[in-house]
Structure formats: structure tokens, C-alpha cells
Design a protein around this motif. Structure first.
Motif, PDB file in Angstrom:
ATOM      1  N   ARG A  17       1.441  -1.115  -5.508  1.00 58.18           N
ATOM      2  CA  ARG A  17       1.108  -2.490  -5.116  1.00 58.18           C
ATOM      3  C   ARG A  17       1.811  -3.542  -5.976  1.00 58.18           C
ATOM      4  NH1 ARG A  17      -5.469  -1.603  -4.838  1.00 58.18           N
ATOM      5  NH2 ARG A  17      -5.551  -0.546  -2.791  1.00 58.18           N
ATOM      6  N   ALA A  58      -7.313   5.273  -3.071  1.00 58.64           N
ATOM      7  CA  ALA A  58      -7.508   3.827  -3.106  1.00 58.64           C
ATOM      8  C   ALA A  58      -8.783   3.416  -2.377  1.00 58.64           C
ATOM      9  CB  ALA A  58      -6.305   3.124  -2.496  1.00 58.64           C
ATOM     10  N   GLU A 118       0.843  -1.187   0.000  1.00 57.41           N
ATOM     11  CA  GLU A 118       0.000   0.000   0.000  1.00 57.41           C
ATOM     12  C   GLU A 118       0.886   1.247   0.000  1.00 57.41           C
ATOM     13  OE1 GLU A 118      -3.323   0.015  -0.490  1.00 57.41           O
ATOM     14  OE2 GLU A 118      -2.907  -2.109  -0.823  1.00 57.41           O
ATOM     15  N   PHE A 151      -5.484   6.202 -10.018  1.00 55.51           N
ATOM     16  CA  PHE A 151      -5.511   4.838  -9.519  1.00 55.51           C
ATOM     17  C   PHE A 151      -4.349   3.999 -10.063  1.00 55.51           C
ATOM     18  CE2 PHE A 151      -7.404   0.574  -8.796  1.00 55.51           C
ATOM     19  CZ  PHE A 151      -7.618   0.702  -7.428  1.00 55.51           C
ATOM     20  N   PHE A 201     -11.779  -0.896 -13.618  1.00 60.09           N
ATOM     21  CA  PHE A 201     -12.397  -1.740 -12.594  1.00 60.09           C
ATOM     22  C   PHE A 201     -12.072  -1.193 -11.207  1.00 60.09           C
ATOM     23  CE2 PHE A 201     -10.980  -4.296 -16.244  1.00 60.09           C
ATOM     24  CZ  PHE A 201     -12.225  -4.628 -16.772  1.00 60.09           C
ATOM     25  N   ALA A 202     -12.494   0.042 -10.958  1.00 57.18           N
ATOM     26  CA  ALA A 202     -12.181   0.676  -9.681  1.00 57.18           C
ATOM     27  C   ALA A 202     -12.777  -0.076  -8.502  1.00 57.18           C
ATOM     28  CB  ALA A 202     -12.681   2.123  -9.681  1.00 57.18           C
ATOM     29  N   SER A 203     -13.826  -0.847  -8.731  1.00 60.47           N
ATOM     30  CA  SER A 203     -14.432  -1.628  -7.652  1.00 60.47           C
ATOM     31  C   SER A 203     -13.544  -2.784  -7.231  1.00 60.47           C
ATOM     32  CB  SER A 203     -15.785  -2.183  -8.103  1.00 60.47           C
ATOM     33  OG  SER A 203     -15.605  -3.162  -9.117  1.00 60.47           O
ATOM     34  N   GLY A 204     -12.582  -3.145  -8.072  1.00 59.02           N
ATOM     35  CA  GLY A 204     -11.746  -4.300  -7.803  1.00 59.02           C
ATOM     36  C   GLY A 204     -12.323  -5.597  -8.318  1.00 59.02           C
ATOM     37  N   GLU A 205     -13.536  -5.546  -8.851  1.00 55.58           N
ATOM     38  CA  GLU A 205     -14.194  -6.747  -9.358  1.00 55.58           C
ATOM     39  C   GLU A 205     -14.312  -6.670 -10.878  1.00 55.58           C
ATOM     40  OE1 GLU A 205     -18.522  -9.045  -9.104  1.00 55.58           O
ATOM     41  OE2 GLU A 205     -18.004  -7.529  -7.608  1.00 55.58           O
ATOM     42  N   ALA A 247       0.731  -4.135  -8.987  1.00 59.23           N
ATOM     43  CA  ALA A 247      -0.403  -4.757  -9.672  1.00 59.23           C
ATOM     44  C   ALA A 247      -0.739  -4.080 -10.996  1.00 59.23           C
ATOM     45  CB  ALA A 247      -1.632  -4.739  -8.757  1.00 59.23           C
ATOM     46  N   TYR A 248       0.080  -3.128 -11.423  1.00 61.19           N
ATOM     47  CA  TYR A 248      -0.168  -2.438 -12.690  1.00 61.19           C
ATOM     48  C   TYR A 248       0.357  -3.292 -13.840  1.00 61.19           C
ATOM     49  CZ  TYR A 248      -0.817   1.697 -15.676  1.00 61.19           C
ATOM     50  OH  TYR A 248      -1.234   2.580 -16.632  1.00 61.19           O
ATOM     51  N   LEU A 299      -1.875   1.219  -8.086  1.00 59.45           N
ATOM     52  CA  LEU A 299      -1.543  -0.116  -8.584  1.00 59.45           C
ATOM     53  C   LEU A 299      -0.031  -0.279  -8.771  1.00 59.45           C
ATOM     54  CD1 LEU A 299      -4.390  -0.640 -11.214  1.00 59.45           C
ATOM     55  CD2 LEU A 299      -4.282  -1.483  -8.858  1.00 59.45           C
TER      56      LEU A 299
END
Length: 345
Positions: free
Chosen positions: A57, A323, A19, A50, A250-254, A59-60, A54
């Protein structure tokens, strides 16, 4: 990167993945030298996004080697040119995307010369910093992918956010009837102020019924979705005949699955938008869009929504709140000259 052997400055760096507040440190670094096809930008301001979360993290889609300076976009002055770059940009105030690992969350950033554009004089640094990726994304989603037409109903999810607020303004400018979806009553007035004709609160409203009601039962002709998850599911139920859903993020993460049988029986399209591909495959379209967006900015039709202006020392706090979806508009880090002087003692 260390400050030995070159001109020192300060920048945030991701030293390990996690984070933002845990993974990033404000460090002394060397001002990078532009390579072939690059320019060096003295950063005036940068809008947190965002992708920066990522990047921290790990995760990008791009994973720069550690340590690196994040910051995907910025506004600033071109102060040096790499080999092969004409001198027309030198000294210009520009907006553009940074070339990682030398991102814009510090005093200086590298950028591909083809990915920087003259900043509109009508916008100050903070607002110009929020112009580039958000409005390019909105422009390509609405005009290139969905072919939005005057009088159509445009549904915008996360309408008080950085990218969503850009889509609302561009939709209004295109003559669409804009139905904005926000998360919480505090953001309702924000979306109305952007020009949305109807504002729905996903925390209180039955979205599908409310969208149908706002569009006279027809549904949304175009959906702008940077959220995914439940927002996408609601969109498939509330899209019009021959409607177009543009998947932006996918800002919701889903990440939802597309039920192709449902798209078939309702006659709607699901369109993807990866704006960054255009910078490589069709840069002339990016330049054309920039001219159109700047003209709208100069005319006062679009005005990037700056939710907060932060000093360099508060960048990780801003990323943490971003985030957690606790922000409105763009959080902009304004980078003063004294903030990037190397640490003394």
C-alpha cells in the motif's frame, strides 16, 4: 530489476502502490548480489505479515523505490556472502529479516548478516518461517518491556493471529495466567489449543466484565495489544493496579490516543514496542532472545501456529485475506525450486 545481465529467477514485485492483488506481479528478476555486510539467502519459506500488506500500500515506515520485492522475514539457506562477512554462515539454514528492496517473496533475498540466526533444527521450514519476528516481538514485549512475572494475569488480544499466538505460548511458558481474546467462535478452540487458560470472544463477550471475572476482579497485570482501537480502550478499563499495557501494533487500523489522566488515576503504564529498533541498538539482546526462543522450541514448549501453507503463486491471495483479518496463525509461502524458475514464453 529485469532479468537481463544476471542469473534470472522469479519473485513477486510491487509495481505500484495499492492493495496486494492489484499492486503486485510475479515477475522475472535478477538474483541480487550481496553488498557489504549482507548475505544472499535462497528462500525456503516465508511467513506473510501485515507489514507486507502495508508495503504494498505504500503505508509502511520504509518505502522502497518501485518496483521492489516485499517479504520481511524468511527461512532459507545462505548461499553467498557480501564483503566483510565471515564464512561461518555460508551453507547455514537461517531465519531472519530481509533487506528491502530485495525481500523474501521470491527465490532469493538479501539480509544483513547481523539479522540472520541459525534456524532451530526442531522446526520444519514452514514453522521456522513463523518463528522469528512474531516470537521476538512477543519475547521483548513480555520480558523486556512489561517484565512479566510468574503468576501474573496476561491479556493477549488477537490471540489466534500470528503475533498473538506467539504471545500466548510465551506467556504460558513464563508461568502467567493467560486470558486470550479472539474474534469469532471458530478461533476459540485455536486459542485453547495454544494453552490459554481463559478464551474470550470479542464478538460475543462483554470484554471488560469478562476480563475482570477471569482475573478475580483484579484486572490484567500485563496486556499485549497488537490491535489498537476498541481493544486498547477495553484494556485501559480492565488493566490491574500497576498494570502494563504493551502497544505492539494497530491491526484494527485505528491508532488510539492515550488519556494520561486515566493512566494517572489508575496507576497503569502504557509501553511501546518497536522490536526492529533492538536489531540496531541492542543486537546482543536479539541474539539472546533467539537462543531462549530456540530452546523453548526444541523443548516443544513453543510451536509456531501455521494456519495455512501456500504456494508462491497464491501469495497475493494470502495477503488479501491477511489484510481482511480472515486468517489464523501464520500464512506461510513455501517456495519450491521450480516455482522460481524464470518464465518461459
Amino acid at each position: 530489476m529485469s532479468a537481463e545481465g544476471g542469473t534470472p529467477t522469479r519473485a513477486w514485485q510491487v509495481t505500484h502502490h495499492g492493495e496486494p492483488e492489484a499492486a503486485m506481479s510475479l515477475r522475472d528478476v535478477v538474483v541480487p548480489a550481496p553488498g557489504p555486510g549482507q548475505v544472499l539467502v535462497r528462500v525456503r519459506a516465508m511467513a506473510l505479515g501485515f507489514p507486507d500488506v502495508l508495503l504494498a500500500r505504500g503505508a509502511y515506515q520504509v518505502r522502497p523505490p518501485l518496483p521492489f520485492t516485499p517479504g520481511v522475514e524468511c527461512v532459507g539457506d545462505v548461499v553467498a556472502l557480501g564483503p566483510g562477512v565471515g564464512d561461518g554462515l555460508l551453507g547455514s539454514r537461517v531465519v531472519g529479516t530481509a533487506d528491502l528492496p530485495h525481500g523474501s517473496l521470491g527465490g532469493y533475498a538479501l539480509a544483513p548478516a547481523g539479522d540472520v540466526h541459525l534456524a532451530p533444527e526442531s522446526l520444519d521450514d514452514a514453522r521456522a518461517a513463523g518463528l522469528h519476528i512474531a516470537y521476538q516481538t512477543g519475547w521483548f514485549a513480555l520480558h523486556r518491556r512489561a517484565r512479566l512475572q510468574r503468576g501474573e494475569a496476561l491479556l493477549v488480544h488477537a490471540a489466534a493471529g500470528g503475533v498473538g499466538s506467539a504471545a500466548v505460548q510465551l506467556g504460558v511458558a513464563a508461568g502467567a495466567r493467560v486470558v486470550a481474546v479472539v474474534g469469532g467462535g471458530a478461533k476459540v478452540d485455536v486459542a485453547r489449543g495454544l494453552g490459554a487458560h481463559v478464551v474470550l470472544d470479542r464478538t460475543n463477550d462483554d470484554l471488560v466484565a469478562a476480563i475482570k471475572d477471569a482475573t478475580g476482579g483484579r484486572g490484567a497485570d500485563v496486556v499485549f495489544d497488537p490491535v489498537g482501537g476498541d481493544a486498547f480502550a477495553a484494556s485501559t478499563r480492565a488493566v490491574a493496579f500497576e498494570g502494563r499495557i504493551v502497544v505492539v501494533g494497530f491491526a484494527s487500523g485505528e491508532i488510539p490516543s492515550v488519556a494520561t489522566n486515566h493512566a494517572l488515576v489508575k496507576n497503569y503504564s502504557v509501553l511501546g514496542l518497536h522490536w526492529g529498533l533492538y536489531t540496531h541498538r541492542a543486537p546482543e539482546l536479539v541474539r539472546e532472545a533467539h537462543r531462549e526462543i530456540c530452546a523453548l522450541a526444541d523443548a516443544g514448549v513453543v510451536d509456531p501456529l501455521v494456519g495455512e501453507r501456500l504456494g508462491l503463486d497464491r501469495a497475493t491471495d494470502g495477503l488479501t485475506r491477511l489484510a481482511a483479518a480472515g486468517t489464523t496463525g501464520r500464512l506461510v509461502v513455501e517456495i519450491a525450486a521450480d516455482a522460481v524458475e524464470p518464465h518461459r514464453g
